[in-house]
Design an enzyme around this catalytic site. Sequence first.
Site, PDB file in Angstrom:
ATOM      1  N   ARG A  72      14.308  15.095-142.868  1.00 27.32           N
ATOM      2  CA  ARG A  72      14.160  13.984-144.050  1.00 27.32           C
ATOM      3  C   ARG A  72      13.454  12.805-143.595  1.00 27.32           C
ATOM      4  O   ARG A  72      13.891  11.654-143.908  1.00 27.32           O
ATOM      5  CB  ARG A  72      15.782  13.482-144.040  1.00 27.32           C
ATOM      6  N   ARG A  89      15.363   8.647-148.251  1.00 30.51           N
ATOM      7  CA  ARG A  89      15.548   7.390-148.922  1.00 30.51           C
ATOM      8  C   ARG A  89      15.271   6.303-148.116  1.00 30.51           C
ATOM      9  O   ARG A  89      15.608   5.157-148.689  1.00 30.51           O
ATOM     10  CB  ARG A  89      16.800   7.636-149.470  1.00 30.51           C
ATOM     11  N   ARG A 136      10.884   6.980-156.688  1.00 24.10           N
ATOM     12  CA  ARG A 136      11.789   7.219-157.512  1.00 24.10           C
ATOM     13  C   ARG A 136      12.346   6.366-158.475  1.00 24.10           C
ATOM     14  O   ARG A 136      13.229   6.617-159.455  1.00 24.10           O
ATOM     15  CB  ARG A 136      13.140   7.417-156.597  1.00 24.10           C
ATOM     16  N   ASP A 161      13.333  20.377-151.997  1.00 26.07           N
ATOM     17  CA  ASP A 161      14.904  20.341-151.814  1.00 26.07           C
ATOM     18  C   ASP A 161      15.338  21.891-151.876  1.00 26.07           C
ATOM     19  O   ASP A 161      14.788  22.808-152.517  1.00 26.07           O
ATOM     20  CB  ASP A 161      15.483  19.662-153.163  1.00 26.07           C
ATOM     21  N   TYR A 175      26.591  26.561-152.638  1.00 25.74           N
ATOM     22  CA  TYR A 175      26.454  26.070-153.764  1.00 25.74           C
ATOM     23  C   TYR A 175      26.568  26.737-155.159  1.00 25.74           C
ATOM     24  O   TYR A 175      27.193  26.304-156.101  1.00 25.74           O
ATOM     25  CB  TYR A 175      25.000  25.321-153.804  1.00 25.74           C
TER      26      TYR A 175
END
Lengths: 329, 329
Positions: free
Chosen positions: B10, B14, B23, B59, B136
């Site tokens: 990552r 973010r 974003r 992702d 998921y």
Amino acid sequence: MERPPLWLMRQAGRYLPGYQNIRAKHSFWELCHSPALCTQAAMEPMERFALDAAIVFSDILVIPQALGMQVSFEGHQGPKMTKPLKEVAQLHAWNVPKLLEALSFVPEAVRHLRGVLGEEYGLLGFAGAPWTLLAYMFEGHADKNFAVARAMLHTQPEFAHKAMDILADILIGYLEAQCEAGADAVQLFDSWGGLLNAEDYARFALPPIQKVAKALTGKNRRLLLFVRDGQHLLPLLAQCGCQGISLDWRIPFQQAAAQLPNHCLQGNLDPALLLASPEVVREETRKLLAAMRARNHYSHCIFNLGHGIFPQTNPECVSALCEEVALAA
Amino acid sequence: MERPPLWLMRQAGRYLPGYQNIRAKHSFWELCHSPALCTQAAMEPMERFALDAAIVFSDILVIPQALGMQVSFEGHQGPKMTKPLKEVAQLHAWNVPKLLEALSFVPEAVRHLRGVLGEEYGLLGFAGAPWTLLAYMFEGHADKNFAVARAMLHTQPEFAHKAMDILADILIGYLEAQCEAGADAVQLFDSWGGLLNAEDYARFALPPIQKVAKALTGKNRRLLLFVRDGQHLLPLLAQCGCQGISLDWRIPFQQAAAQLPNHCLQGNLDPALLLASPEVVREETRKLLAAMRARNHYSHCIFNLGHGIFPQTNPECVSALCEEVALAA
């Protein structure tokens, strides 16, 4: 009894209609603060299933709450709290005797439950372990990573040690009060212990647990420790000072039995199986019973789950589990 | 290079202002579906820090998305998806070649990134591991327990096996396409693998990984596997067929080095330390480097984190980490 005693973590939880009925009329904290409602919630699984012990209805966050944080549950995001712990000066306001007084509603709930339950069943009290309580207080909310809290162990280690040392003193008085009120044993829940690597667990989380264990075993109290996700911590758990270890579902029972020969082992059925079918539950329960039987015929074994019951649990699966354990006698 | 190569899970996430700027103008899925924006996001950490490899911005949920589920991110609750997988008949609609066509925007992003990155840096592709993708799709949303998905392994094992076998075929084509587009290695993320006990992991999660690994290593592709929370699965990981194992921060590097002597080991600094201070990061980085140096002078070692970078990470701590690794040369 020629089978292991049986209780289930969160056995009085959200999967039961009686609990839902109470919650339809009362907030979570109203329930926790009312000994009568706590008893009503704790008794429902006792009436419904062949369990050997009740557990007082409460929450590990009563301690942060008594320390002045407001703890709220919004949606399904887990608890949020006001006034996170940020500065060591905040610890000056932590007055242990005053706090134990503020927490006396929990021993009161134990006493009330014992009165209704009678003497023939076991009764458990519980509390959050020091690191888990501190993790919530540092982070300010539930979080699957508790990254802020974990970082604070490294930026402010003395603050963390100090806070957990006081939390240990609180826990000694709080758990002793639950025992005096009628609990046969008390369990520490280190729900977020598994987030720490072994080095950090040994440095920060274990010493305050050992302090609590030493004080309580010195009074002949029985103490169990559950570390969720603590697969990598098993060698450390051997040193925790508690007589019993409650095993996460990912720790093979046989492995724990080999590594912890002198501890009472509370194992450890995968609670996800209770969302499957009664047949699956029966088969897996029999497997775990066989592993326990191999330990000197259930000696020092307690049958339980490897994590709390999930809200989506099918009560028929809980019945199947209890029936299979009864058949082991 | 006389030090381990360095990248961070990552690393383009973010915590970086450039990512936040993208974003602010584009939704998450707009970003993922635009090779140019993916490259912009993936390049920011390369320009900012002394990293040795870029990772394509994407992702793991692009696969469920390509299979027809709508995947949305609301608040901080993690992804939610429409049309959870409930019946084996749904698998009839899974057409592997058509799906790989639908997923071609990801290899395209790899190709675009390689063009900008040049040949002197490494480039990684990735995908979710079969069990994590299935978790998921069974559960329908992110969940810290995935209890529904775990129960389905036991109520519908053949359905689960069949779904994961097809997912393995998808992954073989998808990861091979990323390699053909310029990825030097690809990593499988089994983010929820650690929820399974070893028995279930061996029965359900491992065989489709082995299938993927066999196909890709047969084409001389390099494959890494990261199982979050897989402290109890280390002996199984030795059999996964991937050349490299990316270690969770709770697995001691020395222990992994002893148990997996023939694997490339990607380790495993606790990402929570990047919320602490540059000094703490430097000290812990040096400790991990010493453990890697003890492995035949960094042989078959990659320096990384033991989990993805947290959004609250201080970029100065990332700089400190990179500087310390550079000093090891």
